[in-house]
Scaffold this active site. Structure first.
Site, mmCIF file in Angstrom:
data_model
loop_
_atom_site.group_PDB
_atom_site.id
_atom_site.type_symbol
_atom_site.label_atom_id
_atom_site.label_comp_id
_atom_site.label_asym_id
_atom_site.label_seq_id
_atom_site.Cartn_x
_atom_site.Cartn_y
_atom_site.Cartn_z
ATOM 1 N N ALA A 173 0.826 -1.213 0.000
ATOM 2 C CA ALA A 173 0.000 0.000 0.000
ATOM 3 C C ALA A 173 0.857 1.258 0.000
ATOM 4 C CB ALA A 173 -0.943 -0.006 1.208
ATOM 5 N N GLY A 191 1.194 1.104 -5.080
ATOM 6 C CA GLY A 191 0.072 0.225 -4.772
ATOM 7 C C GLY A 191 -1.205 0.989 -4.479
ATOM 8 N N ILE A 209 4.626 -5.717 -10.381
ATOM 9 C CA ILE A 209 5.181 -4.374 -10.559
ATOM 10 C C ILE A 209 6.516 -4.239 -9.825
ATOM 11 C CG2 ILE A 209 4.776 -1.905 -10.136
ATOM 12 C CD1 ILE A 209 1.857 -2.295 -10.540
ATOM 13 N N HIS A 213 12.604 -3.707 -18.745
ATOM 14 C CA HIS A 213 12.083 -2.515 -18.073
ATOM 15 C C HIS A 213 13.230 -1.838 -17.320
ATOM 16 C CE1 HIS A 213 9.367 0.178 -16.074
ATOM 17 N NE2 HIS A 213 9.604 -0.318 -14.883
#
Length: 313
Positions: free
Chosen positions: A9, A13, A119, A176
Site C-alpha cells: 500500500a 500500490g 510491478i 524494463h
C-alpha cells in the site's frame, strides 16, 4: 462479483487501488500491507471519496491478513524495497526476491486461480522468479513494465507533436530499465500516419532517449520513484484482463522461442483478456531492432542469474 487484491500500500500500490476504484474496474479492491494501519487508513481515505467521485467499488485495507484476499481474480504485487545507497544489485534482488516469493505463495493459498500482475522491481526478474517459483501457467503471470514505458513514450511523442497523448500510438519493448527498453520509433503513429511525417528523425530520437530515462528523470525531480503513472499502468493491465478487453499491451511475459528468446520474461506486445495472456504478438522487427532486443534480453538474463547467486531459485 469481481475482486482485485493489491499487495503493497505504498505510493504505487495505493495509486493502483485508487485508479481501480475510481474506474470501477472491480466490485471489490483489497489492499494488503505489512505495516499496520497503512492499508486500512488509505482504504478508508479512498472510500471517503466515493460519494465525491461517484464510484461504487468497495476498497478494503488489511495488515498481512491474506484470508481477506481470498478468491481474488487478479492480484497486483507491488511489494519490495527501493535500492538503498551502497546496496549492490544482488543485495536488492535477494531482499525483493524473498518478499515477492513469499507474497505470491501466500496469495495462491487463498486465490489459487488468480492472475498475477507484477510491478515489484527489478520487474522482469521478479516476474521470472514468480513464474519459476510458483509453477503457474505462463499466461497467468504478467509483468507491468511495458505498459508504463509505452505510456511515457506516448507522452513524450505528444509533447513533440503538440497533441493529446491519446492521438498517438507508440510501443516500447525489451527490458524494463533505462538501458534495456526499446522505444519502437518505426512503429509510432499520429492520426494513423508515421510520426516522421510530422517531426524529424532527430526529434524522434530525442523522444526515444527521453523515454528511456523517463523514470530516472522523475526520481531526480521527486527524490523518489514515480507513482501515478506506474500505479495507473498496473490498473490499465488489470482492466484489460478483468473486463476481457483483449487490448494489445506490451508486458513482461515468458518467452519460449518468440523473438528468438527463451527462458526469460521480457517486454513484448501481448493480447490481454480474461485468461491473462491470450496471445503473444510477434512484430516484424528489422535488423537493428532485433539486435537491440537481443542485447536487452542478454542484460535481463544477466540480472536473472543473480537469483541463483542469492539462492532464490
Amino acid at each position: 462479483m469481481s475482486k482485485v487484491t493489491v499487495v503493497g500500500a505504498g505510493n504505487v500500490g495505493a495509486t493502483c487501488a485508487n485508479v481501480l476504484a475510481f474506474n470501477e474496474v472491480a466490485d471489490e479492491v483489497v489492499m494488503l500491507d505489512v505495516k499496520e494501519g497503512v492499508s486500512e487508513g488509505k482504504a478508508m481515505d479512498m472510500m471517503q471519496t466515493a460519494q465525491l467521485l461517484g464510484f461504487d467499488t468497495t476498497v478494503v485495507g488489511c495488515t498481512n491478513d491474506y484470508a481477506q484476499t481470498a478468491n481474488s481474480d487478479v492480484v497486483v504485487i507491488t511489494s519490495g524495497i527501493p535500492r538503498k545507497p551502497g546496496m549492490t544489485r544482488e543485495e536488492l534482488i535477494g531482499v525483493n526476491a524473498g518478499i515477492v516469493k513469499s507474497v505470491a505463495e501466500n496469495i495462491l493459498k487463498y486465490s489459487p486461480n488468480a492472475i498475477l500482475v507484477v510491478i515489484s522491481n527489478p520487474m522482469d526478474t521478479m516476474t521470472y522468479l514468480s513464474l519459476k517459483a510458483l509453477g503457474l501457467p505462463k499466461n497467468r503471470i504478467i509483468g507491468m513494465g511495458g505498459a508504463l514505458d509505452s505510456s511515457r513514450f506516448k507522452y513524450f511523442l505528444s509533447q513533440a507533436l503538440g497533441c493529446n497523448a491519446n492521438e498517438v500510438e507508440g510501443m516500447v519493448i525489451g527490458g524494463h530499465g533505462d538501458t534495456t527498453m526499446i522505444p519502437l520509433t518505426r512503429f509510432a503513429t499520429y492520426k494513423g500516419m508515421p510520426v516522421t511525417n510530422f517531426i524529424s528523425e532527430e526529434k524522434l530520437n530525442e523522444v526515444a532517449a527521453a523515454t528511456m530515462v523517463g523514470g530516472a528523470t522523475l526520481t531526480k525531480l521527486l527524490g523518489t520513484s514515480a507513482w501515478y503513472a506506474p500505479g495507473a499502468a498496473g490498473a490499465f493491465v488489470v482492466e484489460s484482463i478483468l473486463h476481457d478487453q483483449k487490448k494489445m499491451i506490451p508486458c513482461s511475459v515468458y518467452l519460449e522461442g518468440e523473438y528468438g528468446e527463451s527462458d526469460i520474461c521480457i517486454g513484448v506486445p501481448v493480447i490481454l483478456g480474461k485468461n491473462g495472456i491470450e496471445k503473444i504478438v510477434e512484430l516484424d522487427l528489422n535488423a537493428d531492432e532485433k539486435a537491440k532486443f537481443a542485447a536487452s534480453a542478454k542484460a535481463v538474463h544477466g540480472t536473472n542469474a543473480a537469483l541463483k547467486e542469492v539462492g532464490a531459485l
